[in-house]
Each structure stands twice: as structure tokens, then as C-alpha cells.
Design an enzyme around this catalytic site. Structure first.
Site, PDB file in Angstrom:
ATOM      1  N   LYS A 239       2.411   5.641  14.298  1.00 30.00           N
ATOM      2  CA  LYS A 239       2.258   4.846  15.369  1.00 30.00           C
ATOM      3  C   LYS A 239       1.491   5.696  16.518  1.00 30.00           C
ATOM      4  O   LYS A 239       0.466   5.088  17.059  1.00 30.00           O
ATOM      5  CB  LYS A 239       3.311   4.225  15.879  1.00 30.00           C
TER       6      LYS A 239
ATOM      7  N   HIS B 109       0.751  -1.240   0.140  1.00 36.29           N
ATOM      8  CA  HIS B 109      -0.057   0.034   0.058  1.00 36.29           C
ATOM      9  C   HIS B 109       0.980   1.312  -0.054  1.00 36.29           C
ATOM     10  O   HIS B 109       0.183   2.405  -0.311  1.00 36.29           O
ATOM     11  CB  HIS B 109      -0.972  -0.027   1.130  1.00 36.29           C
TER      12      HIS B 109
ATOM     13  N   LYS C 108      16.124   8.528  30.345  1.00 38.94           N
ATOM     14  CA  LYS C 108      15.192   7.815  31.298  1.00 38.94           C
ATOM     15  C   LYS C 108      14.014   7.526  30.538  1.00 38.94           C
ATOM     16  O   LYS C 108      12.778   7.077  31.240  1.00 38.94           O
ATOM     17  CB  LYS C 108      14.842   9.286  32.362  1.00 38.94           C
TER      18      LYS C 108
END
Length: 652
Positions: free
Chosen positions: A338, A252, A380
Site C-alpha cells: 500500500k 492473482h 500518537k
């Protein structure tokens, strides 16, 4: 140097001086209302004439509409009148001002450096104080977001509006009633987040030389990265196309690039892009490279590039390599695509999202690693990134690879395959295309959406009867039955070229001992092989992430898994095998489960979770399926009971 605020103040009408006409007697007359106003009250009393507005002032609210003369007038007002000739020779208009960089001014032979910085400062102030006619969207995930007018031009095209009719999660909507969102809103969200990240880097690190062209191109890539999705999203390119046209190797992302080219050409947007300062074809190539990666060689040769051949991209040079990590990060998978679908899908699925992209934005920086620049984050944050990929894995397990959603997509795929030769979609030059053939013609592909489901379902064409019946079963929830799930060992994983042979192999695994006369055939089984990972197959994606420390913001470091926690996964990919039976009667379903257990024994797969229940007479036959710890625990419990009974006997 006169500031732009000073320039605006200079255009305001001057205050009225204390003329002699405003004597106390006259003022008292004005208060009593008996003084008739007149433009002329003697030689020393003339109503001040309003100064004429110049062209630059009239255009100041929309500087992008300035022509060269307006720009030159702006330079004069800013105290740079000696540069008018250079700006005229290079035809610098209002649109161009927004995208000027120091390199551009250097090419115009403007020196010294201080002068170039003064001009850039004036231009930045001009742009900040203007209204670019941004359009506001109220998004349920990101709230009120603003998009540049060029992005609105792209959104308001048939090719982009097509995404309104393609479900983001495909067949999952038949399992999760809230999963009704589409690719349209996801694409707008990705375009917004792409702008957030690139602007954050620009404001935090001005030395990166991120200009407005870069920002627009990154946003356009985010907006258009999913233009090539077909009906039911990943069902089309993950299930349908590999079976309908295995030779095409359809992706795609490549279809998105083709659709983007068609969108620009058919809507005449090249002129609009140039008006907003983009440079063609360089910026078009940059946008497409962000979507699909390095373009084919023939596409690169169309653009005369003098870049080093070791750098695979053409749109931007190596010093801006970090821009390719924003929309689709092929290095470690941390990208705005995402971020949006985590938040959006969790919202609509009713699943908790454990990753907050806003926190990542607070710590994002670009560091130099070797000869390339990459996006890094604080050391961190390494635990939060592991949580991000764990969230991705949970979404796949709980929703994207749901056992019922997958079989529904399999049934829809079967229907589309049977209907494929009989569906005709009109494309360019009046040619007709099948469902699978439409990917070769963007005119036809623009018309292909989820609507094809109902086109088949409501058709009366006898050639579509078989496809129609499958879709009716989906609507009535008469689904193929789930048989079971297993996993192969790492050394016995199934390869893609074996997928077609699995149903026959399963049908040949006749259960021993056999307690039924029912014989099942290969066409009665569906074997679904699912790859579960953290986004980079066997690799740990965090190994490709670099971090910086508070003590040194420029030095990038690597953090190993052992430095983070001992509770993190040892492996980052696995294969899941699910089996379904097309026969839905109880006898066939019971027989299929025994076939499945026998097949797992033959292939040395893990014991199915319900193996002891569906085939208790078969599961003890395989020694590796016996849990020695359980046996030892059972023996120890037995010995304890015997000892307890003896003690009780003697005490009595």
C-alpha cells in the site's frame, strides 16, 4: 580481539626503516638527481621487497567468493584459528559468513557465548566494509534505491520483465492521462520498501534475530508479489476471469506463486539463491507464504516441518511472525504494498497523498502480543493511520472506481470475452491456450499482457469482428452511457449470487407513470456493484493494530475509535450500485434513467442524486425519499415571510 580494521592494516606494506644507505650524502645525491637507483646498493642497503598478497587479502573486496580455505585464513587473522576444523567440517564459505547467526555457531559446538559473539562481530565488520555490487535504480517516487544482486537476477528474467507491459491501474489510463505506470516499477518499489522496513526493525531491535536470509526473502516477496497479474491488472481477475471461468476462483496472488515457481525453475535460480545463502526449500516456501498466505496442505507436506500444527506457516517459526506483516499484512492491511501504490498512484494521477510511510518507519517496533510478535507503532500515530485508510478510500472513489474508467474496463472485458474462444496462445509442449485458459500454463501466461488489446484491435480475423468493434468504440470514446448511482441500505445489500439477475430486475421496473413508449431489455443495461471499504470489509482495520507508549516500548495496547475522535466514520464499508445503458440515443437514455429511478423505489435504495431532475414526476411518490427537515425548513421560511409581510403592512 583483533578488529577487521586491524586485519586490513596488518596487510599493508611495512614502512621503510631508516637504513644506513639513506645517509645525508646519499640524500643530497637523490635531491640533485645524480643518484642512479638500483635494487642493491651494498649489503646494508636493499630496496624493501613488497610482501606477497595472500588469498584472503585479494578476496577481501569480494568475500562472497571466498572458499573454505579463505574463511579459515580469515579466522586465523582474527585470532580464532582454533575454530578452523569446525568451519571446515561445516563447509563454511564466504557466502555463508554473511548469514551466520549465534544459533548456527551453537550447532557447530562453538562455545562460550563470548566467543560466538566475537566471531559474529568480525563477520559483521567484514560484511559492512565490503562492496556487495548493489545495483542503483533512480525511481521517481523513492529516489535512488539499491537492490541486492540476487534481486537483480530475478528482475532480469522474462517472467518479471513481463510486468513492464501491464498497466498498474488498468482502464484508468483512459481517464487519467498520467496513469501510464506499470506493475514493473511498482514491484521494484515494493521490494525496496520491504527491505527498508525489515532492516529498520533489525537495526532497532537486534534481539529479534533478523538475519540476512530473512531480509533477502522479505525483499524477494515484495519484488514478486504481483507476478500473477493479468492484462489491465485488476480488470483481469476482478471482471474478466469471474465471467470467463467462474469455477476457477482465480486470484492473482495464487498466480503470482505459480509464476514465481516457474521463474525460479526456468531460469535456474536455485543455484544462485544458494550461493547467496538461502536455504531451499524452506526459504522458497517462506517467500510464497508472504505473497499468498499459508500454502495448501500438499505443499506443506513436501517440506518436513516439525512445527506446532497451530502455527499455519512453514517458512518461518512463530517467533518471527512479524515478518509476515511486511509485504501483505492480512492482519490489518498496513503493508509496504500500500505504501508504494499510495505514493506512486497519487504521483501519476495528480492526487495529493496524505500518508508518509517514512514517518511510520520512524516509529515501527515489534511487540509481543500473546505468543506472537507483531509490528506496532506509537500511540500518537493512530490519527495518521486513520488518514492512511481514508486516503485509500479516496483513491478508490476518485480514481480506481471512477465511473468512466469502470465502464471502459467493462467494455474491454466484453471484448475479451467475445475474443476468448478464438485467441490461441502457445504454451508448454506446444499446446495452445485461450486467454482465460492461459492461467493454467505459466509458459502461455508469460506471453499474456496488455498487448492482447492491440492484438484484437488490429486483427483481421472475422471471428474477432465483434470484439474488435467494441475496442474500436473504446478508442473513439463511444462508450456505454452512465445512467445513475445509488446505494442500498445495510439490510438490503446485494449478494454476489444476485449480480447476474440485476439487469433483468431493472428492465422489469417499468416506470410509473410512463411517459414513453420505449421498452428496454435486460441486455441494454449494465449494473456494476462496487464494494467500498477500508480494506477489511465491515471491520475497522485499526481495531487490529496495536500501539506502544513512550513510557513502555514493550507493552502493546489497543486504542478504540472513541479514544481518537468523534469525527471518525461510524461504518467502514458500503455498497455502491452504478447503472449504464448500452443504447446511446437520447430517447433510450432518458427512458433508462426513469427505469433506474423506479428500480430504486422498488428495491428501497437511496434516491439517486439527480432523481429530482431526471424524473420529477416520480420522485415525490416515495415517502421515504422526502427529507422532512427540508419540508420543515420550507414551512418555517414561508411563515417568516408571511410574518414579515404582515409587519410591513401594519407599519405602513
Amino acid at each position: 580481539m583483533t578488529s577487521f580494521a586491524g586485519f586490513l592494516l596488518s596487510q599493508l606494506p611495512a614502512p621503510v626503516p631508516p637504513h644506513s644507505c639513506f645517509t645525508p650524502s646519499r640524500m643530497s645525491c637523490l635531491k640533485r638527481g645524480r643518484y642512479e637507483a638500483s635494487p642493491v646498493r651494498g649489503d646494508d642497503c636493499v630496496t624493501p621487497k613488497k610482501p606477497e598478497r595472500n588469498r584472503c587479502e585479494e578476496a577481501s573486496e569480494d568475500y562472497e567468493a571466498w572458499d573454505v580455505d579463505d574463511v579459515c585464513l580469515f579466522l586465523v587473522r582474527q585470532g580464532h584459528g582454533e575454530l578452523q576444523e569446525a568451519f571446515r567440517e561445516n563447509t563454511v564459505t564466504g557466502t555463508t559468513l554473511k548469514y551466520l547467526t549465534e544459533d548456527h555457531l551453537k550447532e557447530m559446538n562453538i562455545s562460550p557465548v563470548g566467543k560466538r559473539l566475537q566471531i559474529l562481530h568480525s563477520c559483521r565488520l567484514l560484511c559492512q566494509n565490503s562492496n556487495p555490487n548493489m545495483k542503483v535504480f533512480n525511481d521517481p517516487i523513492h529516489g535512488h534505491i539499491e537492490l541486492h544482486p540476487l534481486l537483480i537476477h530475478i528482475i532480469d528474467t522474462p517472467q518479471f520483465q513481463r510486468l513492464r507491459y501491464i498497466k498498474q491501474l488498468g482502464g484508468s489510463y483512459y481517464v487519467f492521462p498520467g496513469a501510464s505506470h506499470n506493475r514493473f516499477e511498482h514491484s521494484i518499489g515494493v521490494g525496496h520498501l520491504a527491505g527498508c522496513l525489515v532492516r529498520t526493525l533489525h537495526e532497532r531491535q537486534p534481539d529479534l534475530q533478523i538475519n540476512q536470509r530473512d531480509i533477502l526473502c522479505v525483499q524477494i516477496a515484495g519484488l514478486c508479489h504481483d507476478l500473477g497479474h493479468g492484462p489491465f491488472s485488476h480488470m483481469f481477475d476482478g471482471r474478466f476471469m469471474p465471467l470467463a471461468c467462474p469455477q476457477k476462483d482465480f486470484k492473482h496472488e495464487a498466480a503470482s506463486v505459480k509464476m514465481f515457481d516457474y521463474l525460479i525453475e526456468s531460469n535456474g535460480l536455485e543455484t544462485v539463491m544458494k550461493r547467496y545463502g538461502l536455504v531451499l526449500p524452506e526459504d522458497l516456501i517462506f517467500i510464497k507464504e508472504q505473497i499468498t498466505g499459508p500454502l495448501p496442505l500438499e505443499d506443506e507436506e513436501r517440506f518436513d516441518s516439525s512445527q506446532n500444527s497451530s502455527w499455519p506457516y512453514v517458512g518461518r517459526q512463530e517467533d518471527k511472525s512479524f515478518l509476515y506483516e511486511i509485504v501483505a499484512n492480512k492482519r490489518n492491511g498496513i503493508d509496504v504494498d500500500k505504501w508504494d501504490y499510495f505514493a506512486r498512484d497519487c504521483h501519476h494521477l495528480g492526487i495529493q497523498n496524505n500518508f508518509d510511510y517514512k514517518r511510520f518507519l520512524k516509529f515501527a517496533r515489534v511487540c509481543t502480543i500473546g505468543n506472537k510478535k507483531h509490528i506496532c507503532t506509537r500511540e500518537k500515530e493512530v490519527g495518521n493511520l486513520y488518514d492512511m485508510f481514508h486516503t485509500r478510500n479516496c483513491l478508490h472513489r476518485r480514481a480506481y472506481q471512477h465511473k468512466v474508467g469502470n465502464i471502459i474496463e467493462t467494455m474491454i472485458t466484453d471484448a475479451f470475452l467475445k475474443a476468448d474462444p478464438h485467441i490461441k496462445i502457445e504454451g508448454s509442449d506446444g499446446n495452445s491456450y485461450t486467454i482465460s485458459g492461459s492461467v493454467d500454463d505459466m509458459v502461455a501466461y508469460t506471453k499474456l499482457t496488455d498487448n492482447i488489446f492491440h492484438q484484437i484491435l488490429y486483427s483481421s480475423d472475422p471471428e474477432l469482428s465483434k470484439a474488435r468493434e467494441i475496442l474500436r468504440k473504446v478508442e473513439r470514446r463511444q462508450l456505454y452511457k452512465y445512467v445513475g448511482q445509488t446505494r442500498p441500505n445495510a439490510d438490503t445489500r446485494i449478494k454476489p449470487d444476485e449480480y447476474d439477475k440485476l439487469p433483468a430486475d431493472l428492465a422489469n421496473s417499468i416506470p410509473q407513470p410512463s411517459v414513453s413508449d420505449i421498452k428496454l431489455n435486460p441486455e441494454d443495461f449494465i449494473v456494476d456493484v462496487i464494494q467500498m471499504d477500508y480494506g477489511m470489509k465491515e471491520q475497522n482495520p485499526i481495531n487490529n493494530v496495536r500501539f506502544y507508549c513512550k513510557s513502555d516500548l514493550t507493552k502493546a495496547i489497543k486504542i478504540t475509535k472513541d479514544q481518537v475522535s468523534q469525527l471518525l466514520p461510524e461504518k467502514f464499508a458500503e455498497q455502491i450500485i452504478r447503472v449504464y445503458c448500452k443504447k446511446t440515443d437520447d430517447e433510450s437514455l432518458e427512458a433508462s434513467r426513469r427505469y433506474f429511478v423506479q428500480w430504486c423505489m422498488n428495491r428501497d435504495f437511496f434516491k439517486p442524486q439527480d432523481g429530482d431532475v431526471v424524473a420529477p414526476d416520480m420522485t415525490p411518490l416515495k415517502a421515504s425519499w422526502v427529507d422532512n427537515e427540508d419540508v420543515e425548513n420550507d414551512d418555517s421560511e414561508h411563515r417568516a415571510l408571511v410574518h414579515k409581510s404582515r409587519v410591513k403592512l401594519f407599519t405602513n
